[in-house]
Scaffold this motif. Sequence first.
Motif, PDB file in Angstrom:
ATOM      1  N   MET A 126       0.840  -1.191   0.000  1.00 26.54           N
ATOM      2  CA  MET A 126       0.000   0.000   0.000  1.00 26.54           C
ATOM      3  C   MET A 126       0.877   1.243   0.000  1.00 26.54           C
ATOM      4  SD  MET A 126      -2.968  -1.139   2.725  1.00 26.54           S
ATOM      5  CE  MET A 126      -4.079   0.169   2.227  1.00 26.54           C
ATOM      6  N   GLN A 127       0.374   2.312  -0.606  1.00 29.45           N
ATOM      7  CA  GLN A 127       1.093   3.578  -0.638  1.00 29.45           C
ATOM      8  C   GLN A 127       0.132   4.712  -0.324  1.00 29.45           C
ATOM      9  OE1 GLN A 127       4.429   4.468  -1.138  1.00 29.45           O
ATOM     10  NE2 GLN A 127       3.629   6.470  -0.546  1.00 29.45           N
ATOM     11  N   MET A 128       0.518   5.535   0.637  1.00 30.45           N
ATOM     12  CA  MET A 128      -0.250   6.730   0.925  1.00 30.45           C
ATOM     13  C   MET A 128      -0.003   7.740  -0.196  1.00 30.45           C
ATOM     14  SD  MET A 128      -0.136   9.262   4.249  1.00 30.45           S
ATOM     15  CE  MET A 128       0.229   7.865   5.312  1.00 30.45           C
ATOM     16  N   VAL A 129      -1.059   8.235  -0.818  1.00 33.14           N
ATOM     17  CA  VAL A 129      -0.895   9.111  -1.974  1.00 33.14           C
ATOM     18  C   VAL A 129      -1.445  10.517  -1.735  1.00 33.14           C
ATOM     19  CG1 VAL A 129      -0.895   7.203  -3.611  1.00 33.14           C
ATOM     20  CG2 VAL A 129      -3.057   8.268  -2.987  1.00 33.14           C
ATOM     21  N   GLY A 130      -2.027  10.763  -0.590  1.00 34.20           N
ATOM     22  CA  GLY A 130      -2.542  12.095  -0.346  1.00 34.20           C
ATOM     23  C   GLY A 130      -3.143  12.252   1.033  1.00 34.20           C
ATOM     24  N   LEU A 131      -3.378  13.508   1.387  1.00 32.93           N
ATOM     25  CA  LEU A 131      -4.021  13.854   2.648  1.00 32.93           C
ATOM     26  C   LEU A 131      -5.264  14.681   2.362  1.00 32.93           C
ATOM     27  CD1 LEU A 131      -0.981  15.041   4.826  1.00 32.93           C
ATOM     28  CD2 LEU A 131      -2.123  12.824   4.909  1.00 32.93           C
ATOM     29  N   LEU A 132      -6.279  14.488   3.151  1.00 33.90           N
ATOM     30  CA  LEU A 132      -7.479  15.312   3.100  1.00 33.90           C
ATOM     31  C   LEU A 132      -7.537  16.145   4.377  1.00 33.90           C
ATOM     32  CD1 LEU A 132     -10.097  12.708   1.816  1.00 33.90           C
ATOM     33  CD2 LEU A 132      -9.114  14.597   0.507  1.00 33.90           C
ATOM     34  N   MET A 133      -7.581  17.459   4.200  1.00 34.95           N
ATOM     35  CA  MET A 133      -7.630  18.392   5.314  1.00 34.95           C
ATOM     36  C   MET A 133      -8.960  19.150   5.259  1.00 34.95           C
ATOM     37  SD  MET A 133      -4.492  17.990   6.635  1.00 34.95           S
ATOM     38  CE  MET A 133      -3.871  19.472   7.430  1.00 34.95           C
ATOM     39  N   PRO A 134      -9.274  19.937   6.303  1.00 39.77           N
ATOM     40  CA  PRO A 134     -10.539  20.673   6.303  1.00 39.77           C
ATOM     41  C   PRO A 134     -10.762  21.485   5.039  1.00 39.77           C
ATOM     42  CG  PRO A 134      -9.576  20.756   8.475  1.00 39.77           C
ATOM     43  CD  PRO A 134      -8.564  20.079   7.590  1.00 39.77           C
ATOM     44  N   SER A 135     -11.953  21.378   4.478  1.00 39.36           N
ATOM     45  CA  SER A 135     -12.466  21.975   3.238  1.00 39.36           C
ATOM     46  C   SER A 135     -12.184  21.131   2.010  1.00 39.36           C
ATOM     47  CB  SER A 135     -11.963  23.413   3.000  1.00 39.36           C
ATOM     48  OG  SER A 135     -10.639  23.431   2.504  1.00 39.36           O
ATOM     49  N   ASP A 136     -11.328  20.091   2.109  1.00 42.75           N
ATOM     50  CA  ASP A 136     -11.074  19.215   0.964  1.00 42.75           C
ATOM     51  C   ASP A 136     -12.307  18.380   0.654  1.00 42.75           C
ATOM     52  OD1 ASP A 136      -8.519  20.155   0.553  1.00 42.75           O
ATOM     53  OD2 ASP A 136      -7.553  18.569   1.713  1.00 42.75           O
ATOM     54  N   PHE A 137     -12.402  17.961  -0.601  1.00 45.50           N
ATOM     55  CA  PHE A 137     -13.594  17.285  -1.104  1.00 45.50           C
ATOM     56  C   PHE A 137     -13.339  15.792  -1.232  1.00 45.50           C
ATOM     57  CE2 PHE A 137     -16.852  16.395  -4.434  1.00 45.50           C
ATOM     58  CZ  PHE A 137     -17.944  16.973  -3.806  1.00 45.50           C
ATOM     59  N   VAL A 138     -14.302  14.986  -0.830  1.00 42.21           N
ATOM     60  CA  VAL A 138     -14.228  13.526  -0.896  1.00 42.21           C
ATOM     61  C   VAL A 138     -15.204  13.036  -1.959  1.00 42.21           C
ATOM     62  CG1 VAL A 138     -14.471  11.364   0.381  1.00 42.21           C
ATOM     63  CG2 VAL A 138     -13.706  13.431   1.568  1.00 42.21           C
ATOM     64  N   GLY A 139     -14.723  12.206  -2.881  1.00 47.37           N
ATOM     65  CA  GLY A 139     -15.591  11.666  -3.921  1.00 47.37           C
ATOM     66  C   GLY A 139     -15.555  12.493  -5.183  1.00 47.37           C
ATOM     67  N   ARG A 140     -16.081  11.911  -6.250  1.00 49.33           N
ATOM     68  CA  ARG A 140     -16.128  12.602  -7.535  1.00 49.33           C
ATOM     69  C   ARG A 140     -17.502  12.383  -8.173  1.00 49.33           C
ATOM     70  NH1 ARG A 140     -12.684  14.806  -5.714  1.00 49.33           N
ATOM     71  NH2 ARG A 140     -10.533  15.183  -6.400  1.00 49.33           N
ATOM     72  N   PRO A 141     -18.235  13.450  -8.453  1.00 44.17           N
ATOM     73  CA  PRO A 141     -19.497  13.284  -9.165  1.00 44.17           C
ATOM     74  C   PRO A 141     -19.270  12.533 -10.477  1.00 44.17           C
ATOM     75  CG  PRO A 141     -19.304  15.518  -8.325  1.00 44.17           C
ATOM     76  CD  PRO A 141     -17.970  14.859  -8.103  1.00 44.17           C
ATOM     77  N   GLY A 142     -20.156  11.601 -10.785  1.00 43.13           N
ATOM     78  CA  GLY A 142     -20.018  10.811 -11.995  1.00 43.13           C
ATOM     79  C   GLY A 142     -19.219   9.545 -11.814  1.00 43.13           C
ATOM     80  N   ARG A 143     -18.559   9.398 -10.687  1.00 40.89           N
ATOM     81  CA  ARG A 143     -17.790   8.189 -10.398  1.00 40.89           C
ATOM     82  C   ARG A 143     -18.495   7.429  -9.284  1.00 40.89           C
ATOM     83  NH1 ARG A 143     -11.400   8.496  -9.536  1.00 40.89           N
ATOM     84  NH2 ARG A 143     -11.553   8.711 -11.799  1.00 40.89           N
ATOM     85  N   THR A 144     -18.841   6.184  -9.550  1.00 37.91           N
ATOM     86  CA  THR A 144     -19.676   5.433  -8.614  1.00 37.91           C
ATOM     87  C   THR A 144     -18.874   4.660  -7.577  1.00 37.91           C
ATOM     88  OG1 THR A 144     -19.757   3.550 -10.131  1.00 37.91           O
ATOM     89  CG2 THR A 144     -21.509   5.205 -10.314  1.00 37.91           C
ATOM     90  N   THR A 145     -17.570   4.493  -7.789  1.00 40.05           N
ATOM     91  CA  THR A 145     -16.741   3.764  -6.834  1.00 40.05           C
ATOM     92  C   THR A 145     -15.572   4.624  -6.383  1.00 40.05           C
ATOM     93  OG1 THR A 145     -15.427   2.757  -8.604  1.00 40.05           O
ATOM     94  CG2 THR A 145     -17.341   1.518  -7.811  1.00 40.05           C
TER      95      THR A 145
END
Length: 243
Positions: free
Chosen positions: A79-98
């Motif tokens: 496994m590789q950590m590829v990013g961090l999510l901090m306050p105001s960051d967005f989770v998910g992508r409209p149009g992507r179901t998985t």
Amino acid sequence: MSRIDLSLATVDCAACPIRHRAVCASCEGEDLARLAAMKSYRTWKAGETIVLEGQALSFVASVVEGCATLTRSLEDGRMQMVGLLMPSDFVGRPGRTTAPYEVTAATKVTLCMFDRRAFERMMTETPHLAGRLLEMSLDELDAARDWMLVLGRKTAREKVATLLAIILRRAPTAARPLRAELPLTREAMAAYLGLTIETVSRQMTALRKDGLIRLDGARGILCEDLAALIAEAGDDGDGALLT
């Protein structure tokens, strides 16, 4: 297990701490009320999995508080950590179901969540909401490209200084000294930066001895001069450092 956060259930969007940095920043009046009507809050403890890689994703969300990690896995289990999510960051992508990544709470994390399909409908009917998400996506792309430079070309000292500067630039207040809680353990920092734990610890100690940071308890970090820390990271002051 995640919990519905009832303490935030009636929070006015105008009082939200990420209101002017999140995907809803361009929304006012009826548009903001429409988002408020579809939102819900959920909280995860540190170490809990928010989303599994490849899992069906029925929601999109903004990080209200805390920090989460993005991880990708290989077929052999690495496994590789590829990013961090901090306050105001967005989770998910409209149009992507998985979900393309596993999202794990590094600290206690609270999300402001929207049903994905309802959010997608609103995007088609509200161009400025779609424009705001595009702007955030392009910022994320720039940040990913900057991070390639960090991993590929920077020294160990510059890597650690860069990560600390990113965290401090998200400090809740601009009061000096800047103070933030490190959302990652030394082990997680090492994995994210492509270093050993020992190297991360040595560089943290060196930055402290040189007066660029101070440590406050187990996770607290203080910085009197962010510009000096950014310079130590090998970046100029014109926004080249990813935020």
